[in-house]
Motif scaffolding. Sequence first.
Motif, PDB file in Angstrom:
ATOM      1  N   LYS A  15       0.821  -1.221   0.000  1.00 35.83           N
ATOM      2  CA  LYS A  15       0.000   0.000   0.000  1.00 35.83           C
ATOM      3  C   LYS A  15       0.852   1.267   0.000  1.00 35.83           C
ATOM      4  N   VAL A  16       2.054   1.178   0.581  1.00 31.83           N
ATOM      5  CA  VAL A  16       2.984   2.318   0.608  1.00 31.83           C
ATOM      6  C   VAL A  16       4.370   1.800   0.232  1.00 31.83           C
ATOM      7  N   ASP A 162       6.386  11.689  -0.283  1.00 35.57           N
ATOM      8  CA  ASP A 162       5.292  12.438   0.348  1.00 35.57           C
ATOM      9  C   ASP A 162       5.590  12.753   1.812  1.00 35.57           C
ATOM     10  N   HIS A 184       4.300  19.879  -1.182  1.00 33.88           N
ATOM     11  CA  HIS A 184       3.452  18.673  -1.105  1.00 33.88           C
ATOM     12  C   HIS A 184       3.955  17.684  -0.051  1.00 33.88           C
ATOM     13  N   ASN A 263      -2.250   1.643   9.192  1.00 30.61           N
ATOM     14  CA  ASN A 263      -2.866   2.445   8.112  1.00 30.61           C
ATOM     15  C   ASN A 263      -2.869   3.953   8.389  1.00 30.61           C
ATOM     16  N   TYR A 264      -1.804   4.439   9.020  1.00 28.88           N
ATOM     17  CA  TYR A 264      -1.686   5.875   9.297  1.00 28.88           C
ATOM     18  C   TYR A 264      -1.481   6.670   8.004  1.00 28.88           C
ATOM     19  N   PHE A 265      -0.696   6.098   7.090  1.00 26.17           N
ATOM     20  CA  PHE A 265      -0.335   6.820   5.862  1.00 26.17           C
ATOM     21  C   PHE A 265      -1.361   6.541   4.764  1.00 26.17           C
ATOM     22  N   PRO A 266      -1.709   7.558   3.975  1.00 25.51           N
ATOM     23  CA  PRO A 266      -2.614   7.333   2.851  1.00 25.51           C
ATOM     24  C   PRO A 266      -2.029   6.308   1.873  1.00 25.51           C
ATOM     25  N   GLU A 267      -2.905   5.563   1.196  1.00 21.22           N
ATOM     26  CA  GLU A 267      -2.457   4.557   0.231  1.00 21.22           C
ATOM     27  C   GLU A 267      -1.596   5.198  -0.855  1.00 21.22           C
ATOM     28  N   ASN A 268      -0.595   4.468  -1.295  1.00 18.72           N
ATOM     29  CA  ASN A 268       0.371   4.894  -2.323  1.00 18.72           C
ATOM     30  C   ASN A 268       1.354   5.965  -1.838  1.00 18.72           C
ATOM     31  N   SER A 269       1.382   6.224  -0.524  1.00 21.00           N
ATOM     32  CA  SER A 269       2.371   7.180   0.010  1.00 21.00           C
ATOM     33  C   SER A 269       3.785   6.659  -0.213  1.00 21.00           C
TER      34      SER A 269
END
Length: 301
Positions: A15-16, A162, A184, A263-269
């Motif tokens: 996911k990341v 990111d 960003h 799952n703290y980080f948004p997906e694809n981070s």
Amino acid sequence: MHQTPTQKIQLTTNKVTLSIRREDLIHPFVSGNKFRKLKYNLLQAKAENKNVILTFGGAFSNHIAAVAFAGKEQGFSTIGVIRGEELNAKIQENPTLQFAQNCGMQFKFISREDYRLKTETDFITNLKTEFGNFYLVPEGGTNELAIKGCEEILTEEDAEFDFVCCAVGTGGTISGLINSILPHQKVLGFPALKGDFLKEDIRKFVRNENWNLITDYHFGGYGKVTPELIAFINQFYAENKVPLDPIYTGKMVFGVIDLIQNNYFPENSKILLIHTGGIQGIQGMNISLKKKQLPTINIDV
């Protein structure tokens, strides 16, 4: 400009993505953020025609070891004001102090009570009376010139990330990172000490608010470790061949991976970890762990 390699880290999720900037490889003895923090301070000391560097640190201080070697390498005499009078009789048992002494550093051992006065004008004046006209580098090396050096850690290629994550001690390294990120990006700092007081220290040096401190991964406070942390450092080394120190970077990496799993980080981070060095302290930590009959850090250093 000194550029250090970036290494991909294995994760159980796709996911990341996670990478680590190997600042620990910047110099064999002046490791990671200490190299960055000292760079402009040593240039300033030369510009002021000072030939003595005085600084402060504890028993296994990365900063003390780095200043001692950098001083020897660049022709400065060095003085370390060390927290803990009892250490005077234990230099031979302490790999960090032994290394610094072998590099020519002169020590002044003081009580923990007196050490708290290290930024007081009268205290500094007394040191100047005793040691003459030295160039003062603060504990941990953090000042405006140190932050200027830490602003050089990130490069143009790092625009793809990111999140930039680092351990926090005195706040100098994270301040340099915050000042050099792009709009960003966000910096996450993982304090090695208990408490939230560092935010105000950092705000004195930074130019934006794209950052936050994650205060849940200090493992009991500065210099404290647990068997869980030691096991993590050993497993991380086995899987990635990246040595982590138990005081700073080990706690930060543990925290980031724990946050990823939750799952703290948004997906694809895309996340970049900054390895700030400090590997020299492992030897001293293992001596302490053996005395307590606790598991040790199994890293080839």
